[in-house]
Write a protein that holds these residues in place. Structure first.
Motif, PDB file in Angstrom:
ATOM      1  N   ALA A 101      -5.252   5.405   2.566  1.00 37.77           N
ATOM      2  CA  ALA A 101      -4.560   5.819   1.673  1.00 37.77           C
ATOM      3  C   ALA A 101      -3.329   6.633   2.251  1.00 37.77           C
ATOM      4  O   ALA A 101      -3.237   6.879   3.562  1.00 37.77           O
ATOM      5  N   THR A 102      -1.821   7.083   2.173  1.00 42.20           N
ATOM      6  CA  THR A 102      -0.598   7.425   2.830  1.00 42.20           C
ATOM      7  C   THR A 102       0.085   8.259   1.699  1.00 42.20           C
ATOM      8  O   THR A 102       0.414   8.000   0.814  1.00 42.20           O
ATOM      9  N   SER A 158       3.565   9.740   1.722  1.00 40.24           N
ATOM     10  CA  SER A 158       5.140  10.152   1.834  1.00 40.24           C
ATOM     11  C   SER A 158       6.081  11.228   2.804  1.00 40.24           C
ATOM     12  O   SER A 158       5.430  12.406   2.404  1.00 40.24           O
ATOM     13  N   ARG A 163       5.527  10.125  -2.726  1.00 42.03           N
ATOM     14  CA  ARG A 163       4.788   9.227  -2.859  1.00 42.03           C
ATOM     15  C   ARG A 163       3.726   8.854  -2.235  1.00 42.03           C
ATOM     16  O   ARG A 163       3.771   9.220  -1.231  1.00 42.03           O
ATOM     17  N   THR A 164       2.751   8.244  -2.868  1.00 48.12           N
ATOM     18  CA  THR A 164       1.083   8.170  -2.868  1.00 48.12           C
ATOM     19  C   THR A 164       1.311   6.517  -2.437  1.00 48.12           C
ATOM     20  O   THR A 164       1.205   5.978  -3.600  1.00 48.12           O
ATOM     21  N   TYR A 165       0.421   6.038  -1.701  1.00 47.39           N
ATOM     22  CA  TYR A 165      -0.697   4.816  -1.764  1.00 47.39           C
ATOM     23  C   TYR A 165      -1.588   4.517  -0.819  1.00 47.39           C
ATOM     24  O   TYR A 165      -1.988   5.205  -0.140  1.00 47.39           O
ATOM     25  N   TYR A 166      -3.085   3.838  -2.202  1.00 48.82           N
ATOM     26  CA  TYR A 166      -3.764   3.980  -1.781  1.00 48.82           C
ATOM     27  C   TYR A 166      -4.463   2.515  -1.791  1.00 48.82           C
ATOM     28  O   TYR A 166      -3.755   1.489  -2.754  1.00 48.82           O
ATOM     29  N   ASP A 184      -7.359  -0.114  -2.487  1.00 53.43           N
ATOM     30  CA  ASP A 184      -8.132  -1.077  -3.986  1.00 53.43           C
ATOM     31  C   ASP A 184      -9.305  -0.066  -4.272  1.00 53.43           C
ATOM     32  O   ASP A 184      -9.633   0.165  -4.716  1.00 53.43           O
ATOM     33  N   LYS A 193      -9.154   3.600  -4.915  1.00 49.62           N
ATOM     34  CA  LYS A 193      -8.167   4.319  -5.852  1.00 49.62           C
ATOM     35  C   LYS A 193      -9.256   4.696  -7.272  1.00 49.62           C
ATOM     36  O   LYS A 193      -9.668   4.229  -7.909  1.00 49.62           O
ATOM     37  N   TYR A 242       6.592   4.255   5.854  1.00 46.09           N
ATOM     38  CA  TYR A 242       5.453   3.513   4.499  1.00 46.09           C
ATOM     39  C   TYR A 242       4.605   3.024   4.768  1.00 46.09           C
ATOM     40  O   TYR A 242       5.815   1.854   4.816  1.00 46.09           O
ATOM     41  N   ASN A 247       0.966   0.473   5.555  1.00 51.75           N
ATOM     42  CA  ASN A 247      -0.569   0.446   5.063  1.00 51.75           C
ATOM     43  C   ASN A 247      -1.537   0.100   6.619  1.00 51.75           C
ATOM     44  O   ASN A 247      -2.355  -0.316   6.210  1.00 51.75           O
TER      45      ASN A 247
END
Length: 121
Positions: free
Chosen positions: A48-49, A51, A56-59, A61, A64, A101, A103
């Motif tokens: 995960a990341t 900002s 903002r977040t991103y995972y 799959d 998630k 930002y 992965n």
């Protein structure tokens, strides 16, 4: 930048953990933070990341809906809440800092020493 993770441990499948990563030595509030993990015999993988503002977040799959990344810039700390743990989540978990930002591990300039998460079935 120095990063120190904590919060790992041994937990049964279905349980939860909250990992913390304390940062020092840089303007933390302007740094993108990420969590990665590495299981024995496997490459380090993105988890995960978040900002610098936390907006903002991103995972990955694979995590998630079970993992939540957050940060408290006043405490220079980033968190990873891990719920519904599975045996395949067993790994060393690393936090990392970047100006991008991303992965991709190579985009992260600073890394912590890691904290072990072991999930028993």
């Amino acid at each position: 930048v120095q990063l120190v993770e904590s919060g790992g441990g041994l937990v049964q499948a279905g349980g939860s953990l909250r990992l913390s990563c304390a940062a020092s030595g840089r303007t933390f509030s302007r740094t993108v933070m990420g969590w990665f993990r590495q299981a024995p015999g496997k490459e380090r993988e993105f988890v995960a990341t978040i900002s610098w503002s936390g907006s903002r977040t991103y995972y990955a799959d694979s995590v998630k809906g079970r993992f939540t990344i957050s940060r408290d810039n006043a405490k220079n700390t980033v968190y990873l809440q891990i719920d519904s743990l599975k045996p395949e989540d067993t790994a060393v978990y690393y936090c990392a800092a970047s100006t991008r930002y991303s992965n991709v591990p190579r985009d992260y300039d600073y890394w912590g020493q890691g904290t072990q998460v072991t999930v028993s079935s």
